[in-house]
Design a protein around this motif. Structure first.
Motif, PDB file in Angstrom:
ATOM      1  N   SER A 290       0.833  -1.205   0.000  1.00 31.70           N
ATOM      2  CA  SER A 290       0.000   0.000   0.000  1.00 31.70           C
ATOM      3  C   SER A 290       0.868   1.256   0.000  1.00 31.70           C
ATOM      4  CB  SER A 290      -0.996  -0.014   1.153  1.00 31.70           C
ATOM      5  OG  SER A 290      -0.323  -0.333   2.339  1.00 31.70           O
ATOM      6  N   GLY A 291       2.132   1.095  -0.332  1.00 30.40           N
ATOM      7  CA  GLY A 291       3.002   2.245  -0.546  1.00 30.40           C
ATOM      8  C   GLY A 291       3.734   2.687   0.696  1.00 30.40           C
ATOM      9  N   THR A 292       3.110   2.476   1.819  1.00 29.89           N
ATOM     10  CA  THR A 292       3.724   2.932   3.062  1.00 29.89           C
ATOM     11  C   THR A 292       3.296   1.955   4.153  1.00 29.89           C
ATOM     12  OG1 THR A 292       3.878   4.829   4.543  1.00 29.89           O
ATOM     13  CG2 THR A 292       1.782   4.570   3.412  1.00 29.89           C
ATOM     14  N   GLY A 293       4.022   1.940   5.231  1.00 26.80           N
ATOM     15  CA  GLY A 293       3.650   1.019   6.314  1.00 26.80           C
ATOM     16  C   GLY A 293       4.187  -0.379   6.059  1.00 26.80           C
ATOM     17  N   ASN A 294       3.262  -1.353   5.980  1.00 29.39           N
ATOM     18  CA  ASN A 294       3.671  -2.762   5.919  1.00 29.39           C
ATOM     19  C   ASN A 294       4.648  -3.112   4.798  1.00 29.39           C
ATOM     20  OD1 ASN A 294       2.234  -3.368   8.092  1.00 29.39           O
ATOM     21  ND2 ASN A 294       0.575  -4.484   7.012  1.00 29.39           N
ATOM     22  N   VAL A 295       5.669  -3.878   5.188  1.00 26.10           N
ATOM     23  CA  VAL A 295       6.630  -4.367   4.205  1.00 26.10           C
ATOM     24  C   VAL A 295       6.280  -5.816   3.881  1.00 26.10           C
ATOM     25  CG1 VAL A 295       9.069  -4.909   3.841  1.00 26.10           C
ATOM     26  CG2 VAL A 295       8.434  -2.799   5.029  1.00 26.10           C
ATOM     27  N   ASN A 296       6.263  -6.130   2.594  1.00 24.88           N
ATOM     28  CA  ASN A 296       5.898  -7.474   2.147  1.00 24.88           C
ATOM     29  C   ASN A 296       7.159  -8.331   2.012  1.00 24.88           C
ATOM     30  OD1 ASN A 296       4.600  -9.663   0.887  1.00 24.88           O
ATOM     31  ND2 ASN A 296       4.806  -8.724  -1.153  1.00 24.88           N
ATOM     32  N   GLN A 297       7.349  -9.244   2.930  1.00 25.07           N
ATOM     33  CA  GLN A 297       8.589 -10.038   2.951  1.00 25.07           C
ATOM     34  C   GLN A 297       8.795 -10.812   1.642  1.00 25.07           C
ATOM     35  OE1 GLN A 297      10.995  -9.686   5.267  1.00 25.07           O
ATOM     36  NE2 GLN A 297      12.220 -11.020   3.936  1.00 25.07           N
ATOM     37  N   ALA A 298       7.694 -11.262   1.026  1.00 24.02           N
ATOM     38  CA  ALA A 298       7.847 -12.025  -0.223  1.00 24.02           C
ATOM     39  C   ALA A 298       8.488 -11.143  -1.309  1.00 24.02           C
ATOM     40  CB  ALA A 298       6.486 -12.538  -0.689  1.00 24.02           C
ATOM     41  N   GLY A 299       8.164  -9.866  -1.294  1.00 23.75           N
ATOM     42  CA  GLY A 299       8.768  -8.941  -2.259  1.00 23.75           C
ATOM     43  C   GLY A 299      10.253  -8.770  -1.988  1.00 23.75           C
ATOM     44  N   ILE A 300      10.593  -8.623  -0.728  1.00 21.15           N
ATOM     45  CA  ILE A 300      12.022  -8.488  -0.353  1.00 21.15           C
ATOM     46  C   ILE A 300      12.767  -9.760  -0.781  1.00 21.15           C
ATOM     47  CG2 ILE A 300      13.622  -8.279   1.609  1.00 21.15           C
ATOM     48  CD1 ILE A 300      12.031  -5.744   1.427  1.00 21.15           C
ATOM     49  N   ASP A 301      12.165 -10.910  -0.498  1.00 20.15           N
ATOM     50  CA  ASP A 301      12.816 -12.188  -0.839  1.00 20.15           C
ATOM     51  C   ASP A 301      13.066 -12.268  -2.342  1.00 20.15           C
ATOM     52  OD1 ASP A 301      12.553 -12.815   1.817  1.00 20.15           O
ATOM     53  OD2 ASP A 301      10.874 -14.208   1.547  1.00 20.15           O
ATOM     54  N   TYR A 302      12.072 -11.810  -3.108  1.00 20.57           N
ATOM     55  CA  TYR A 302      12.189 -11.898  -4.563  1.00 20.57           C
ATOM     56  C   TYR A 302      13.409 -11.110  -5.072  1.00 20.57           C
ATOM     57  CZ  TYR A 302      11.249 -11.212  -9.487  1.00 20.57           C
ATOM     58  OH  TYR A 302      11.398 -11.150 -10.850  1.00 20.57           O
ATOM     59  N   TYR A 303      13.519  -9.856  -4.627  1.00 20.13           N
ATOM     60  CA  TYR A 303      14.665  -9.065  -5.118  1.00 20.13           C
ATOM     61  C   TYR A 303      15.987  -9.568  -4.545  1.00 20.13           C
ATOM     62  CZ  TYR A 303      11.162  -6.339  -7.394  1.00 20.13           C
ATOM     63  OH  TYR A 303      10.122  -5.990  -8.203  1.00 20.13           O
TER      64      TYR A 303
END
Ligand code: BGC
Length: 450
Positions: free
Chosen positions: A97-110
């Protein structure tokens, strides 16, 4: 004809051992998998749903499926002997949602992409923002809302803290002139907003974000090389008449000078009178917040523009004379093929003392490729690349601080409002089977870099 190096003499050694060679991509154009693993919606996901916005109704939902095929495609980068790979991080994959929560799956992907590059000996060059604003932020005003400086800053911190131990080369933003001009003024790119009241705050806030992003990266990653990238088209007046020369000057201020001068501490160019109104969006102390001393400036050049006076065109009083009407060679984007443009663009940026180093972070061309017996003999693209490289060398030999060159782009992909018809890749994609074929230009680049 302007001078260059004859192509048959073109040789990587002429550029020197330190010259950086690479290939550029961008997440929204290659990844697809827009709903996978917790990714939020981007402005492009929503924009492409609107009828008539993208040619043929094309959507970026799958594109060349880099999300799933990144290992194969990075292996191709290796196979082509390309030592540096530029890609962008999708903000909505990291922070849905642009701010706040970080999506771990996205971090893992990069992390997987970065680690795979390093495993193959390829240096990752990361663009933090290549136009895919989280839609949730657009609903709050997007680039017109000054809050974006905080949203963007938090996103940059998340990128720096998660990837900065391995990523040494960063580009804060890709071509702010294009995403503000096409997205917030002309309405032809996402989010499709129009008018000066959207354009001016979007300009100012993207300048503040670029500088803030640079500062955050430098503070957190003191050893990293930090840049940002600008679109630039060499501008020439249609005639020697004063009014055309003046129109060309205004177009140059809008197309080429606006952002580099703002982040270089020179303020907004006053050649275009409406830029004076940006002051309405400025707070005390902003002049200082707008500037950052980037380690390098990425310049992205594809063509030149010929500009004519046109009093009826609001704000700028100028128009571009279409290449199609000038009887010159053009690409599938209808852009003129004119290699000296890149030489002049380098010269122009080189003249700013604030610019420490120039990297050509994009240059390339779309042509209608054909596959015959599994072979794509794209001689036009090949000649385009060689001619442009020889002009880069011309600038370098004249002492310009140009230190690298990245081809746009690895594979055919989603070309924004133009959809899938312009093919820019060194690698051909059959979008129905996802088959990859290295084009003649790709084989040439690979041999050149050997
Ligand atoms: C952009 C790319 C784009 C390319 C060709 C640049 O403006 O950074 O995303 O695909 O040019 O149009």
């Amino acid at each position: 004809m302007e001078p260059g190096i004859e192509n048959y003499k073109l040789n990587k050694d002429l550029f020197g051992d330190d010259f950086v060679w690479g290939i550029s991509t961008a997440a929204p154009q290659i990844e697809g998998s827009c709903d996978s693993d917790g990714r939020g919606k981007s402005v492009w996901d929503v924009f492409t749903e609107i009828k008539g916005k993208v040619l043929n109704g094309d959507k970026p939902t799958t594109t060349c499926d880099f999300y799933n095929r990144y290992r194969d495609d990075i292996t191709l980068v290796k196979q082509l002997n390309i030592p540096n790979f530029r890609f962008s991080i999708a903000w909505p994959r990291i922070m849905p949602s642009g701010t706040g929560n970080v999506n771990q799956a996205g971090i893992d992907y990069y992390n997987q992409i970065i680690n795979y590059c390093l495993e193959l000996g390829i240096e990752p060059w990361v663009t933090i923002y290549h136009w895919d604003l989280p839609y949730a932020l657009e609903q709050k005003g997007g680039w017109t809302n000054r809050e974006i400086v905080n949203w963007f800053g938090n996103y940059v911190r998340v990128c720096a803290d998660n990837f900065g131990d391995r990523v040494k080369h960063w580009m804060v933003m890709n071509e702010p002139a294009v995403f503000t001009g096409a997205g917030y003024f002309l309405g032809i790119h996402a989010p499709g907003r129009t008018g000066i009241k959207n354009f001016l705050p979007a300009i100012h806030h993207s300048v503040l974000c670029m500088a803030a992003g640079g500062k955050i990266l430098r503070e957190r990653l003191p050893d990293a090389e930090i840049g940002t990238t600008f679109s630039c088209s060499y501008i020439e007046p249609y005639s020697e008449k004063d009014k055309d020369v003046a129109a060309a000057k205004r177009a140059d201020a809008m197309i080429n000078r606006l952002f580099i001068e703002a982040v270089s501490g020179m303020g907004y160019p006053d050649d275009v009178s409406v830029f004076k109104e940006i002051e309405n969006y400025m707070l005390p102390g902003d002049e200082k917040l707008m500037a950052f001393d980037f380690d390098f400036i990425g310049i992205q050049n594809y063509t030149r523009e010929i500009v004519k006076s046109a009093f009826w065109v609001p704000y700028i009083g100028a128009k571009l004379v279409k290449a199609e009407d000038r009887n010159v060679p053009i690409t599938s984007m209808k852009w003129e093929v004119h290699a000296p443009a890149i030489y002049h663009a380098i010269k122009q940026f080189n003249a700013y003392p604030q610019v420490k180093k120039i990297i050509i972070t994009e240059n390339g061309a779309a042509f209608p490729d054909v596959v015959i017996n599994e072979v794509v003999n794209d001689t036009e693209r090949l000649t385009y690349l060689q001619d442009h490289l020889s002009q880069v060398l011309r600038a370098k030999n004249e002492g310009c601080k140009v230190a690298g060159y990245f081809v746009w782009t690895l594979t055919d992909n989603f070309e924004w409002a133009e959809g899938y018809h312009p093919r820019f890749g060194l690698i051909y994609i059959d979008f129905s089977t996802q088959q990859r074929i290295i084009k003649a230009s790709g084989h040439w680049y690979g041999d050149f870099l050997k």
